[in-house]
Write a protein that holds these residues in place. Structure first.
Motif, PDB file in Angstrom:
ATOM      1  N   ARG A   2      40.739  34.011  36.285  1.00  0.00           N
ATOM      2  CA  ARG A   2      42.161  33.770  36.048  1.00  0.00           C
ATOM      3  C   ARG A   2      42.954  35.079  36.102  1.00  0.00           C
ATOM      4  O   ARG A   2      44.032  35.137  36.692  1.00  0.00           O
ATOM      5  CB  ARG A   2      42.316  33.088  34.691  1.00  0.00           C
ATOM      6  CG  ARG A   2      43.705  32.749  34.348  1.00  0.00           C
ATOM      7  CD  ARG A   2      43.758  32.178  32.928  1.00  0.00           C
ATOM      8  NE  ARG A   2      45.022  31.571  32.731  1.00  0.00           N
ATOM      9  CZ  ARG A   2      45.235  30.278  32.688  1.00  0.00           C
ATOM     10  NH1 ARG A   2      44.239  29.455  32.783  1.00  0.00           N
ATOM     11  NH2 ARG A   2      46.452  29.817  32.530  1.00  0.00           N
ATOM     12  N   ILE A   3      42.434  36.129  35.482  1.00  0.00           N
ATOM     13  CA  ILE A   3      43.118  37.426  35.482  1.00  0.00           C
ATOM     14  C   ILE A   3      43.183  37.987  36.894  1.00  0.00           C
ATOM     15  O   ILE A   3      44.212  38.516  37.317  1.00  0.00           O
ATOM     16  CB  ILE A   3      42.431  38.402  34.510  1.00  0.00           C
ATOM     17  CG1 ILE A   3      42.639  37.925  33.075  1.00  0.00           C
ATOM     18  CG2 ILE A   3      42.942  39.814  34.696  1.00  0.00           C
ATOM     19  CD1 ILE A   3      41.876  38.705  32.040  1.00  0.00           C
ATOM     20  N   ALA A   4      42.093  37.874  37.641  1.00  0.00           N
ATOM     21  CA  ALA A   4      42.068  38.388  39.015  1.00  0.00           C
ATOM     22  C   ALA A   4      43.082  37.657  39.890  1.00  0.00           C
ATOM     23  O   ALA A   4      43.806  38.285  40.671  1.00  0.00           O
ATOM     24  CB  ALA A   4      40.665  38.255  39.597  1.00  0.00           C
ATOM     25  N   LEU A   8      46.352  39.259  41.638  1.00  0.00           N
ATOM     26  CA  LEU A   8      46.554  39.127  43.083  1.00  0.00           C
ATOM     27  C   LEU A   8      47.911  38.490  43.389  1.00  0.00           C
ATOM     28  O   LEU A   8      48.644  38.950  44.271  1.00  0.00           O
ATOM     29  CB  LEU A   8      45.423  38.305  43.702  1.00  0.00           C
ATOM     30  CG  LEU A   8      45.472  38.142  45.215  1.00  0.00           C
ATOM     31  CD1 LEU A   8      45.338  39.492  45.910  1.00  0.00           C
ATOM     32  CD2 LEU A   8      44.360  37.207  45.673  1.00  0.00           C
ATOM     33  N   SER A   9      48.278  37.457  42.634  1.00  0.00           N
ATOM     34  CA  SER A   9      49.580  36.815  42.837  1.00  0.00           C
ATOM     35  C   SER A   9      50.725  37.792  42.568  1.00  0.00           C
ATOM     36  O   SER A   9      51.688  37.859  43.324  1.00  0.00           O
ATOM     37  CB  SER A   9      49.728  35.605  41.906  1.00  0.00           C
ATOM     38  OG  SER A   9      48.780  34.630  42.223  1.00  0.00           O
ATOM     39  N   GLY A  10      50.616  38.541  41.472  1.00  0.00           N
ATOM     40  CA  GLY A  10      51.640  39.536  41.146  1.00  0.00           C
ATOM     41  C   GLY A  10      51.726  40.624  42.192  1.00  0.00           C
ATOM     42  O   GLY A  10      52.819  41.086  42.540  1.00  0.00           O
ATOM     43  N   LEU A  11      50.577  41.040  42.708  1.00  0.00           N
ATOM     44  CA  LEU A  11      50.554  42.078  43.740  1.00  0.00           C
ATOM     45  C   LEU A  11      51.240  41.600  45.025  1.00  0.00           C
ATOM     46  O   LEU A  11      52.071  42.317  45.590  1.00  0.00           O
ATOM     47  CB  LEU A  11      49.105  42.488  44.029  1.00  0.00           C
ATOM     48  CG  LEU A  11      48.905  43.620  45.008  1.00  0.00           C
ATOM     49  CD1 LEU A  11      49.495  44.917  44.461  1.00  0.00           C
ATOM     50  CD2 LEU A  11      47.422  43.801  45.315  1.00  0.00           C
ATOM     51  N   VAL A  12      50.935  40.386  45.441  1.00  0.00           N
ATOM     52  CA  VAL A  12      51.565  39.833  46.649  1.00  0.00           C
ATOM     53  C   VAL A  12      53.074  39.691  46.436  1.00  0.00           C
ATOM     54  O   VAL A  12      53.875  40.025  47.310  1.00  0.00           O
ATOM     55  CB  VAL A  12      50.922  38.479  47.039  1.00  0.00           C
ATOM     56  CG1 VAL A  12      51.733  37.755  48.099  1.00  0.00           C
ATOM     57  CG2 VAL A  12      49.494  38.695  47.513  1.00  0.00           C
TER      58      VAL A  12
END
Length: 146
Positions: A2-4, A8-12
């Motif tokens: 979930r954290i990963a 990843l969503s925040g990074l994109v």
């Protein structure tokens, strides 16, 4: 996991904000300046976001539940109330004055621009004050009904 996936969503999302120019307050302010040096390019960014969201929602709603949850967590309040109108007005005013909304402000933080260094603490203070005012409002309304 979930954290990963959250990272990843925040990074994109953050990369999209930087690449599109949404992290540049001058570009945002030029988009809002219809009588001066108007820059319509952010309209294409918003249009692209709307198309992506439209397709994404159509795909997600086909599922019985989210990937990492047992059910969808949907808002139950659909009223247009004083808090919604006031919040939208404050958000729009802050966006028009500062050229930032919360996401792009965070992505611009590594640039250490003076405007960002003023906007972010002011935004956080506003969030904190808004939470306190809303909790006082809830307490007052509970006291009035008892």
């Amino acid at each position: 996991m979930r954290i990963a996936l959250g990272f990843l969503s925040g990074l994109v999302f953050g990369l999209g904000l930087v690449i599109s120019g949404m992290a540049n307050p001058a570009k945002v302010l030029n988009f809002l300046d219809f009588t001066g040096s108007w820059d319509p390019s952010l309209a294409f960014v918003m249009g692209g976001a709307m198309v992506t969201a439209f397709i994404g929602y159509r795909l997600v709603w086909r599922r019985s539940a989210p990937v990492l949850e047992t059910r969808f967590d949907l808002p139950t309040n659909s009223r247009t109330d004083r808090s919604l109108i006031l919040g939208a007005a404050l958000f729009g005013t802050g966006w028009g004055i500062g050229g930032f909304c919360p996401g792009p402000a965070w992505t611009a933080l590594p640039l250490m621009a003076p405007g960002t260094l003023v906007f972010l603490p002011a935004m956080l203070a506003g969030l904190w004050i808004g939470t306190r005012v809303k909790s006082l409002d809830l307490l007052a309304s509970k006291g009035a009904t008892q």
